[in-house]
Motif scaffolding. Structure first.
Motif, PDB file in Angstrom:
ATOM      1  N   ILE A 140      53.509  20.051  65.017  1.00 18.48           N
ATOM      2  CA  ILE A 140      54.495  20.261  63.954  1.00 18.48           C
ATOM      3  C   ILE A 140      54.328  21.651  63.333  1.00 18.48           C
ATOM      4  O   ILE A 140      55.295  22.394  63.157  1.00 18.48           O
ATOM      5  CB  ILE A 140      54.349  19.168  62.854  1.00 18.48           C
ATOM      6  N   VAL A 141      53.072  22.030  63.036  1.00 21.44           N
ATOM      7  CA  VAL A 141      52.835  23.332  62.400  1.00 21.44           C
ATOM      8  C   VAL A 141      53.264  24.477  63.318  1.00 21.44           C
ATOM      9  O   VAL A 141      53.931  25.426  62.894  1.00 21.44           O
ATOM     10  CB  VAL A 141      51.344  23.473  61.971  1.00 21.44           C
ATOM     11  N   VAL A 142      52.928  24.352  64.599  1.00 24.92           N
ATOM     12  CA  VAL A 142      53.349  25.393  65.557  1.00 24.92           C
ATOM     13  C   VAL A 142      54.874  25.437  65.642  1.00 24.92           C
ATOM     14  O   VAL A 142      55.487  26.511  65.606  1.00 24.92           O
ATOM     15  CB  VAL A 142      52.732  25.116  66.949  1.00 24.92           C
ATOM     16  N   ALA A 143      55.492  24.275  65.704  1.00 22.61           N
ATOM     17  CA  ALA A 143      56.955  24.213  65.812  1.00 22.61           C
ATOM     18  C   ALA A 143      57.608  24.849  64.585  1.00 22.61           C
ATOM     19  O   ALA A 143      58.612  25.550  64.695  1.00 22.61           O
ATOM     20  CB  ALA A 143      57.398  22.754  65.956  1.00 22.61           C
ATOM     21  N   GLU A 144      57.011  24.614  63.425  1.00 23.02           N
ATOM     22  CA  GLU A 144      57.574  25.168  62.185  1.00 23.02           C
ATOM     23  C   GLU A 144      57.482  26.695  62.164  1.00 23.02           C
ATOM     24  O   GLU A 144      58.245  27.366  61.471  1.00 23.02           O
ATOM     25  CB  GLU A 144      56.830  24.593  60.971  1.00 23.02           C
TER      26      GLU A 144
END
Lengths: 282, 252
Positions: free
Chosen positions: B192-196
């Protein structure tokens, strides 16, 4: 043993070929047999463990099974209790199949046999739940059993909070709660320390005298086998035969003094002699 | 006296780290643009969390990670039980599961972008995809490794196959299921953090870190990193607490 008359043998294809309870008892028990084993055969891979094995187990007695390592002691009770399938042969209980009777089984590894997610009390009551006994009656029956056996353990504990002996006692109580006609015990004390083993022998003897249930106990300790038994079943190396089926006529309750009783000492020596003869024969 | 102080042992590392950090920034050993002082970072953290943008981003990331984990658990747990209760079925699918479990979920971004467009669905579904395989694998192994004696004990007491599955196998698999859930939620957070950070994101902790770095607002960047760390630690702790509560026999 090997001279069993042919008439006793039965072909599995024809279950009604003969009346089981009326066949002559094998093994010289004399009493009306509880368990009748005929033509039992079992092999693991190429090793023949049992080949056309016949045996009768008398009712209401505690029978110890003893023999050389790997001769199939546990295999025998596991086949009688239906834990492993037989290759051929028939095992009947008063002429009935295993599925028609109530029986109990106590494992050597109590740690893995009990359910750690249930309190000891619920572990004991679990078989009743499987029999669809209503909750209130389950509770009453379990409490009655605890009362009758005079067990003084806090049964609201989880198994992992108990000592090994307490766990095995819970395990034995779980197998007794259904009021079984026969109880199988596979080296029930061999995972316990010596002190606990001595204590548990007394407990088992008490349970046996109290309940009168037919019990079949596999043991790897000759003294224990003779001490607890009404009859010691000595097996030969595989393919297993009955090397001897020794009645132990030492009065109960037995205690420490039994260990020095001349008759006990004589029987133990006799069993040891038969055992060593069978070991050497290997 | 000394024993009573043992409870504070975990704080030693924290205090040492903060002391070292203060020392480094006070002495100016590292360019303050790269490493702001702890005080500046805490100020950014506090003002950001207290009604600022950081708090909003934090909630967004919590929402996405939770959604991804819940979706993954709902799909993976029943599937894992099914696969685990038939060893032959599991063996036939093992290679496929292991292959996708070994594939970095980030490599699936473009595919999921095509499938779901640039929105929450993409981020959540990629994270769920990664978590599903981790949870599935653990649940299946938990069911397969149920103690044989325990299954036999239930069988010998007359339990039907279904009874054995529900009364024994499911309970037996719970400790391993929680290992899967903890690994799954950690992986979901990472994804999620990478995607954000990268896929046209407008919010979330990943976006916050990335944006602060672009603006050279270092206290804010460190504050966002700390928030992400706290979130990861908190989620792990949450699952551990639930596990201790409901799987009290684990490891005993």
């Amino acid at each position: 043993m090997d001279a069993t008359p042919d008439t006793v043998r039965s072909s599995p294809a024809d279950p009604h070929a003969e009346e089981f309870p009326s066949t002559p008892p094998v093994g010289g028990a004399g009493k009306r047999p509880h368990v009748t084993i005929r033509g039992l055969s079992k092999r693991f891979g190429r090793t023949v463990i049992y080949d056309d094995f016949d045996l009768d187990l008398p009712r209401g007695e505690l029978i110890s099974v003893f023999g050389p390592n790997g001769c199939g002691k546990s295999t025998l009770i596991n086949m009688i209790a239906g834990l492993i399938p037989v290759d051929s042969g028939r095992i009947l209980f008063d002429g009935m199949l295993l599925s028609e009777i109530k029986f109990g089984y106590v494992f050597q590894n109590y740690r893995e046999a009990l359910f750690p997610w249930m309190r000891a009390f619920d572990n004991i009551a679990y078989p009743l739940k499987l029999m669809k006994v209503p909750a209130a009656e389950r509770k009453a029956k379990t409490e009655a059993l605890v009362e009758r056996l005079g067990v003084k353990i806090d049964l609201s504990m989880y198994p992992y909070q108990m000592s090994g002996g307490q766990q095995q006692l819970v395990s034995i109580m779980r197998s007794l709660v259904v009021e079984p006609e026969i109880l199988f015990l596979d080296e029930p004390f061999s995972a316990l320390d010596y002190e606990m083993t001595l204590f548990m022998r007394e407990q088992l003897q008490k349970l046996f005298v109290e309940s009168g249930t037919t019990m079949v106990l596999v043991s790897h300790d000759l003294e224990e086998a003779v001490y607890l038994a009404d009859r010691v079943l000595l097996l030969s190396r595989h393919p297993a035969r009955v090397a001897d089926f020794v009645p132990v006529n030492v009065p109960r309750p037995r205690g420490d003094e039994t260990l020095s009783d001349p008759e006990f000492v004589r029987l133990k020596a006799h069993c040891l002699e038969v055992f060593q003869r069978e070991v050497r024969r290997g | 006296m000394i024993r009573r102080l043992d409870a504070f042992l975990p704080l030693v590392g924290v205090v040492a780290l903060l002391a070292f950090w203060s020392l480094v920034s006070a002495r100016g050993w590292v360019d303050p643009v790269l490493l702001p002082s702890p005080a500046a970072t805490f100020k950014a953290f506090w003002s950001g969390m207290d009604g600022g943008a950081l708090g909003f981003d934090f909630v967004k990331t919590v929402y996405r990670t939770t959604m991804a984990t819940v979706i993954a658990a709902v799909i993976a747990i029943p599937l894992g039980i099914m696969l685990g209760s038939s060893e032959r079925l599991y063996r036939s699918l093992e290679f496929v599961i292991d292959f996708f479990r070994s594939t970095p979920a980030s490599a699936m971004f473009p595919l999921f972008l095509v499938l779901f467009g640039v929105g929450d669905e993409t981020k959540i579904s990629v994270a769920a995809f990664g978590a599903i395989l981790v949870i599935l694998f653990n649940v299946a192994y938990g069911v397969m490794n149920a103690r044989k004696t325990r299954l036999l004990a239930a069988k010998v007491m007359g339990a039907s196959r279904l009874r054995v599955l529900f009364d024994v196998m499911l309970r037996e698999s719970l400790p391993q299921t929680f290992v899967g859930l903890r690994n799954g939620v950690s992986l979901a957070l990472v994804i999620i953090v990478v995607a954000e950070m990268f896929i046209g994101s407008q919010d979330g902790l990943g976006h916050s870190v990335f944006e602060a770095q672009q603006l050279f607002d270092m206290p804010r960047m460190y504050a966002a990193i700390a928030a992400a760390g706290a979130l990861g630690y908190g989620l792990n702790l949450l699952f551990l607490t639930i596990e201790r509560r409901f799987v009290h026999w684990s490891g005993k």
